[in-house]
Design an enzyme around this catalytic site. Sequence first.
Site, PDB file in Angstrom:
ATOM      1  CG  ASP A   1      -1.792   1.190   1.347  1.00  0.00           C
ATOM      2  OD1 ASP A   1      -2.664   1.353   0.475  1.00  0.00           O
ATOM      3  OD2 ASP A   1      -1.623   1.965   2.306  1.00  0.00           O
TER       4      ASP A   1
ATOM      5  CD  GLU B   1      -2.195   2.295  -3.435  1.00  0.00           C
ATOM      6  OE1 GLU B   1      -3.355   2.608  -3.722  1.00  0.00           O
ATOM      7  OE2 GLU B   1      -1.778   2.240  -2.263  1.00  0.00           O
TER       8      GLU B   1
END
Length: 724
Positions: A351, A387
């Site tokens: 993330d 990401e």
Amino acid sequence: MSKDKPITAVWPGKPYPRGATWDGQGVNFALFSEHAERVELAIFDETGRRERQRIEMRERTDHVWHCYLPEARPGMAYGYHVYGPYKPEEGHRFNPHKLVLDPYAKDFVGQLRWSDALYGYTIGHKREDLSFDRRESAPHMPKCRVLETAFTWGDDRRPEVPWHDMVIYEMHVRGFTMRHPEIPERMRGTYAGLACAPAINYLKRLGVTTVELMPVHAYVNDRYLEEKGLRNYWGYNTLGFFAPEPRYSCSGKVKEFKTMVKTLHSAGIEVIIDVVYNHSCEGNHLGPTLSLRGIDNASYYILSEENRRYYNDFTGCGNTINLMHPRVLQMVMDSLRYWVEEMHVDGFRFDLASALARERGRVEHLGGFFDVIRQDPTLNQVKLIAEPWDLGHGGYQVGNFPLGWAEWNDRYRDGMRAYWKGDGGLIGEFATRLTGSSDLYGRTGKRPHASINFITAHDGFTLHDVVSYNEKHNEANGEGNADGNNHNLSWNCGVEGPTDDPQVNALRERQKRNLLATLLLSQGVPMILSGDEIGRTQRGNNNAYCQDNEISWLDWTMTPEREQLLGFVRRLIALRRAHPTFRRRDFFAGRPLVGGHLKDILWLKPDGHEMSTEEWEHEHARCLGMYLSGAGLDDVDARGVPLEDDDFLLLFNADANEIPFTIPTIPGGPWFALVDTAEPTGQAQPRRLQPGETYPLQGRSLVLLRRPMAVPLTPSPPPAPASA
């Protein structure tokens, strides 16, 4: 040892491994804190409710406080009280009245119960966090629990699916299982539910190779959400980097997660977990003291150089973990290795991964984090997906992550959504994304699989909502519909939200087929959002992070339209698996094949002729064809046998009107229609076409035609076909 008898033997112990480690005879405790002046180990009963004893940890080696308790056993609940200066303006927030959790804890008992006592300062004080609170927080805290890590893995083996063969299914453990009618009620919402036969059989029949689980690290619900009667459903609010989230366990045992992984592996399905190492659940300078903040705030977090009272926030969550500190970097690496070696996961999706690359505020692509992973013999063998952005300056880094990393490609998402909703001047962008985004990945020596292609993900609209809403509808989040992204590139097909209009609903189903077919026939790694294959809706909510309810949970009620869409997706995945043309290991050359005059790829106009350079720029152009030469693979299988495939012709029409598309006069036999998204099932009407004939390409539709190769090579044994 008696449950009520105090521990009498305290040995020096060792500084490594960090955390609480049961060695079969006793437990070693080790906690890093560079700036602490004193550390006490608090021991609780097995429920975590009653404190039994405090033990001062007198040994300190290289800023690691440690001791060994020969009388301790697995199941013991514990936490720490850490003493040191409380000087927020200097970056120090020690408060020994606050129980802090071990960053290396592998299991937890109890739940956090929000209280003002959880904060190191006095809530409501005029000096805010510069004040000091003396209330004990332990009664409101979960407790760490010593874990017995033994587990019988048997002959568990990683599926080791090659990158180019992957089909990823992004899913939420709780949301996928909560409403499944065939999963036993007690198992719904849990790891055990995902490991049971109905869930496994569904995934196998769908044909996906890899599940990507939304965060399963232990996390907490935000206080402001609980006060509104909501919960942090997504889980991007990590409390512990080693412990699986206890609320997803029906047994209360860590081994339930391991059993889930083992069961998925036995079905040939990989497990990738979504990890959040960029920030913690402690928030900004006004957040609670739960773990890292009270252990050594100045080491674990990136603090502002102008005023160390405040945090550099590149995540939008109040703080950023400081991977420039070697002990903090070591904690993250130890966590990653633990999940690979002890929990047997197959990889990670990171993330806001740009935050992990930041050194002194700047994104450094060859910084310490990437160097350490690249040389690690465990981690450089698993799947690593970034990401590739964060919220800080310079954080958008799509295409810039190092070799060995794949990336979520949001340019693919945006290009495909915009094309299919009918925006003009996009066929060049569309073609680039369709063929693997060589502009982003080819220049650095990567391959098409570096692009994780997706139309939807957990963050944003579901596929059904992409074709049903022009605007977000996030009122249920309690933020006045101000949260969530306003740039959705969605199109409601003429009506906002649910409708009884059969023409609108038919167009929406067609648009779903268009987007899914494009995704599964593109080069790169396709990622499907869980539920898109059956038309799941979040009622227009594009930020359902706090909706732990039927807005987010999969509704397994099957209608004829849902059955048709599911069958369509199964057939497309099986088609992709059967034909290496759609999962190339290398980018297209765009030039004539060796010994011939035909390119490995041709871009075609509706008249059947190759497109010119100028025609790519036409604003009005929304229709194009793509010829893929099966003889142009220039690749071998796992045994070194040259690969060859059928020829394929893909026709795309994002215009509202029907366009007769002329079959190109490429030497060879007749063409056979396989897919036509204008049909409710997505299956083309039986049709045999000769070069020079026209195909009636309906408005807003995709067609796939196949021409069998003239001289088939001896194929490798194919995998078993997926059931439709």
